[in-house]
Design an enzyme around this catalytic site. Sequence first.
Site, PDB file in Angstrom:
ATOM      1  N   HIS A  75      -5.955  -0.082  13.904  1.00 61.06           N
ATOM      2  CA  HIS A  75      -7.392  -0.039  13.625  1.00 61.06           C
ATOM      3  C   HIS A  75      -8.046  -1.298  14.162  1.00 61.06           C
ATOM      4  O   HIS A  75      -7.712  -2.395  13.742  1.00 61.06           O
ATOM      5  CB  HIS A  75      -7.650   0.025  12.110  1.00 61.06           C
ATOM      6  N   TYR A 204     -14.770   0.079   2.988  1.00 61.04           N
ATOM      7  CA  TYR A 204     -14.895  -0.680   1.733  1.00 61.04           C
ATOM      8  C   TYR A 204     -16.333  -0.498   1.264  1.00 61.04           C
ATOM      9  O   TYR A 204     -17.260  -0.834   2.001  1.00 61.04           O
ATOM     10  CB  TYR A 204     -14.649  -2.168   1.970  1.00 61.04           C
ATOM     11  N   PRO A 296      -5.885  -6.830  -4.327  1.00 60.00           N
ATOM     12  CA  PRO A 296      -5.618  -6.088  -3.087  1.00 60.00           C
ATOM     13  C   PRO A 296      -6.814  -5.930  -2.145  1.00 60.00           C
ATOM     14  O   PRO A 296      -6.639  -5.456  -1.020  1.00 60.00           O
ATOM     15  CB  PRO A 296      -5.146  -4.715  -3.587  1.00 60.00           C
ATOM     16  N   LYS A 300      -3.879  -8.629   1.621  1.00 59.07           N
ATOM     17  CA  LYS A 300      -3.120  -9.807   2.076  1.00 59.07           C
ATOM     18  C   LYS A 300      -1.721  -9.943   1.487  1.00 59.07           C
ATOM     19  O   LYS A 300      -0.891 -10.694   2.009  1.00 59.07           O
ATOM     20  CB  LYS A 300      -3.909 -11.088   1.724  1.00 59.07           C
ATOM     21  N   TYR A 388      -9.425 -11.122   7.945  1.00 59.23           N
ATOM     22  CA  TYR A 388      -8.846  -9.806   7.681  1.00 59.23           C
ATOM     23  C   TYR A 388      -7.666  -9.525   8.613  1.00 59.23           C
ATOM     24  O   TYR A 388      -6.618  -9.058   8.163  1.00 59.23           O
ATOM     25  CB  TYR A 388      -9.925  -8.727   7.812  1.00 59.23           C
TER      26      TYR A 388
HETATM   27  P1  FAD Z   1       7.764  -6.778  -4.468  1.00 57.23           P
HETATM   28  O1  FAD Z   1       7.334  -5.714  -3.554  1.00 57.23           O
HETATM   29  O2  FAD Z   1       7.238  -6.817  -5.856  1.00 57.23           O
HETATM   30  O3  FAD Z   1       9.355  -6.718  -4.504  1.00 57.23           O
HETATM   31  C1  FAD Z   1      10.108  -7.437  -5.467  1.00 57.23           C
HETATM   32  C2  FAD Z   1      11.390  -6.688  -5.719  1.00 57.23           C
HETATM   33  O4  FAD Z   1      12.175  -7.430  -6.638  1.00 57.23           O
HETATM   34  C3  FAD Z   1      11.146  -5.317  -6.343  1.00 57.23           C
HETATM   35  O5  FAD Z   1      11.851  -4.330  -5.629  1.00 57.23           O
HETATM   36  C4  FAD Z   1      11.630  -5.479  -7.766  1.00 57.23           C
HETATM   37  O6  FAD Z   1      12.135  -4.275  -8.303  1.00 57.23           O
HETATM   38  C5  FAD Z   1      12.717  -6.537  -7.592  1.00 57.23           C
HETATM   39  N1  FAD Z   1      13.022  -7.270  -8.815  1.00 57.23           N
HETATM   40  C6  FAD Z   1      12.175  -7.624  -9.818  1.00 57.23           C
HETATM   41  N2  FAD Z   1      12.848  -8.260 -10.796  1.00 57.23           N
HETATM   42  C7  FAD Z   1      14.150  -8.305 -10.411  1.00 57.23           C
HETATM   43  C8  FAD Z   1      15.318  -8.827 -11.005  1.00 57.23           C
HETATM   44  N3  FAD Z   1      15.290  -9.416 -12.202  1.00 57.23           N
HETATM   45  N4  FAD Z   1      16.465  -8.708 -10.328  1.00 57.23           N
HETATM   46  C9  FAD Z   1      16.515  -8.104  -9.111  1.00 57.23           C
HETATM   47  N5  FAD Z   1      15.436  -7.591  -8.503  1.00 57.23           N
HETATM   48  C10 FAD Z   1      14.263  -7.694  -9.141  1.00 57.23           C
HETATM   49  N6  FAD Z   1      -0.687  -6.072   0.316  1.00 57.23           N
HETATM   50  C11 FAD Z   1      -1.131  -6.032   1.594  1.00 57.23           C
HETATM   51  O7  FAD Z   1      -0.777  -6.931   2.381  1.00 57.23           O
HETATM   52  N7  FAD Z   1      -1.947  -5.050   2.080  1.00 57.23           N
HETATM   53  C12 FAD Z   1      -2.377  -4.061   1.271  1.00 57.23           C
HETATM   54  O8  FAD Z   1      -3.063  -3.150   1.753  1.00 57.23           O
HETATM   55  C13 FAD Z   1      -1.974  -4.080  -0.110  1.00 57.23           C
HETATM   56  N8  FAD Z   1      -2.357  -3.112  -0.941  1.00 57.23           N
HETATM   57  C14 FAD Z   1      -1.829  -3.065  -2.197  1.00 57.23           C
HETATM   58  C15 FAD Z   1      -2.191  -2.022  -3.004  1.00 57.23           C
HETATM   59  C16 FAD Z   1      -1.660  -1.931  -4.267  1.00 57.23           C
HETATM   60  C17 FAD Z   1      -2.065  -0.761  -5.124  1.00 57.23           C
HETATM   61  C18 FAD Z   1      -0.726  -2.913  -4.748  1.00 57.23           C
HETATM   62  C19 FAD Z   1      -0.105  -2.820  -6.124  1.00 57.23           C
HETATM   63  C20 FAD Z   1      -0.362  -3.971  -3.949  1.00 57.23           C
HETATM   64  C21 FAD Z   1      -0.918  -4.070  -2.678  1.00 57.23           C
HETATM   65  N9  FAD Z   1      -0.566  -5.110  -1.825  1.00 57.23           N
HETATM   66  C22 FAD Z   1      -1.084  -5.120  -0.550  1.00 57.23           C
HETATM   67  C23 FAD Z   1       0.370  -6.150  -2.255  1.00 57.23           C
HETATM   68  C24 FAD Z   1       1.817  -5.891  -1.808  1.00 57.23           C
HETATM   69  O9  FAD Z   1       2.232  -4.611  -2.202  1.00 57.23           O
HETATM   70  C25 FAD Z   1       2.766  -6.963  -2.362  1.00 57.23           C
HETATM   71  O10 FAD Z   1       2.243  -8.220  -2.052  1.00 57.23           O
HETATM   72  C26 FAD Z   1       4.203  -6.845  -1.823  1.00 57.23           C
HETATM   73  O11 FAD Z   1       4.861  -5.771  -2.419  1.00 57.23           O
HETATM   74  C27 FAD Z   1       5.012  -8.115  -2.050  1.00 57.23           C
HETATM   75  O12 FAD Z   1       6.337  -7.914  -1.650  1.00 57.23           O
HETATM   76  P2  FAD Z   1       7.510  -8.699  -2.350  1.00 57.23           P
HETATM   77  O13 FAD Z   1       8.767  -8.219  -1.681  1.00 57.23           O
HETATM   78  O14 FAD Z   1       7.245 -10.140  -2.386  1.00 57.23           O
HETATM   79  O15 FAD Z   1       7.473  -8.220  -3.866  1.00 57.23           O
HETATM   80  C1  PHB Z   2      -4.153   0.790   1.266  1.00 56.24           C
HETATM   81  O1  PHB Z   2      -4.260   1.552   2.244  1.00 56.24           O
HETATM   82  O2  PHB Z   2      -3.346   1.008   0.357  1.00 56.24           O
HETATM   83  C2  PHB Z   2      -5.028  -0.393   1.167  1.00 56.24           C
HETATM   84  C3  PHB Z   2      -5.891  -0.692   2.206  1.00 56.24           C
HETATM   85  C4  PHB Z   2      -6.703  -1.819   2.120  1.00 56.24           C
HETATM   86  C5  PHB Z   2      -6.663  -2.613   0.997  1.00 56.24           C
HETATM   87  C6  PHB Z   2      -5.787  -2.330  -0.023  1.00 56.24           C
HETATM   88  C7  PHB Z   2      -4.961  -1.216   0.041  1.00 56.24           C
HETATM   89  O3  PHB Z   2      -7.480  -3.706   0.920  1.00 56.24           O
END
Ligand code: FAD
Ligand code: PHB
Length: 394
Positions: A75, A204, A296, A300, A388
């Site tokens: 995009h 948005y 979100p 980021k 962004y």
């Molecule tokens: P996580 O994905 O949380 O992974 C951590 C892992 O550790 C999990 O699998 C968990 O089960 C595991 N864990 C937890 N505790 C333990 C334990 N005690 N022992 C072993 N394992 C454990 N970010 C963006 O950049 N763009 C977006 O568009 C965006 N949209 C989002 C929309 C939503 C609805 C949500 C909820 C989040 C969004 N985010 C977005 C944020 C993004 O999803 C997170 O920042 C990302 O998942 C971070 O990855 P991570 O691996 O650090 O953590």
């Molecule tokens: C998504 O597609 O899940 C999404 C897109 C943009 C955002 C957050 C989530 O800012």
Amino acid sequence: MQRLRTQVAIVGAGPSGLMLGHLLHLHGIDSVIVENRSQEYVVERVRAGVLEQGAVDLMRDAGVGARLAREGLRHSGVYIAFSGRRHHIDMEELTGGRAITVYGQNEVVKDLIDARAASGRPLHFGASDVAVHDIDREHPRVTFRLGDDEHELTCDFVAGCDGFHGICRPAIPPTRLQTYQRDYPFAWLGILADAAPSSDELVYSLHERGFALFSMRSPRVTRLYLQCAIDEDLDNWSDDRIWSELKTRLRTSDGWEPNEGPITQKGVTPMRSFVAEPMREGRLFLAGDAAHIVPPTGAKGLNLAMADVWRLGSALASYYKSADVRGLETYSDRGIRRTWRAQRFSWWMTSMLHRSDSENPFDYKRQIAELDYLVSSRAAMTSLAENYVGTAFD
Ligand code: FAD
Ligand code: PHB
């Protein structure tokens, strides 16, 4: 008790843990990934969708970007909607060619799990009682159970990639950690629907009734969010009510609105800003959501996580290759700087686009004025676009 030895113990198999494991593998560094959830849960969890250019480049350079290149939706712009109109921001033109790619986080996770399996290195799902020990000693340990079997993993470093609710950050003595937090007085109700996206770019939107976001996952799947109460009960939201509210908040006076289709997933996500400093204690390094959370709205979180593990992977590679500790020593400071830039942007997007009970009609008028300025000033649009699409990983 099974005793195991590795170079880097990685707690968590989200995007950060899996990508770090893969980057270390490419450098010939051994790791064990320990995850407390099942593989199905980790793969099915619907979360982020927007990858910055830096995250796309990292996937490609690490050899895990083939499906992303085929199926990811590039995009070059984004729409900002308010007062019944959609305004296009051409991010590619404003940033000298940078763009974002829509590719579900669960697809990223799937690709990385496949790469892990191909590497033959260990990845344990369904671990319980995961705990870290001796992070200030030369050889920290991670203990966990798999079924009835107890395991003790001795390592050189622990990577805390276990998200906001994990056990690694709490393993750092509170006196050594400074935390900063802001909770928002609203949440997002998100859905996935089997409906062809009716817009080529994300939308948005700020409406009198609150924020709404139009996004997508594929040419057949739309992803949509609407601002709701923190304690929103999904039982009060029939599919009809969700579509009606989404259309009210997103529809523009040119007749544009999202296409309807069967809703296949629903969830409520709280909104939080959180930073833990530093991102390192002894031989424990925090990465991704374990160290910081952004609301979100700026898309980021996943991208910050990818930037962290890129830095950590490079730092560990220099350490093992030439005993160079500079990367490890600057890992936290460099990450914190990037985190605060993303925090500022995510907070700004969130404040500009949501309605809050604590605000009054003055604030709504001010928000509209800010959006009006944003879409009519090249300088303001450039600022949004630069943040962004994200800056190069550093
Ligand atoms: P996580 O994905 O949380 O992974 C951590 C892992 O550790 C999990 O699998 C968990 O089960 C595991 N864990 C937890 N505790 C333990 C334990 N005690 N022992 C072993 N394992 C454990 N970010 C963006 O950049 N763009 C977006 O568009 C965006 N949209 C989002 C929309 C939503 C609805 C949500 C909820 C989040 C969004 N985010 C977005 C944020 C993004 O999803 C997170 O920042 C990302 O998942 C971070 O990855 P991570 O691996 O650090 O953590
Ligand atoms: C998504 O597609 O899940 C999404 C897109 C943009 C955002 C957050 C989530 O800012």
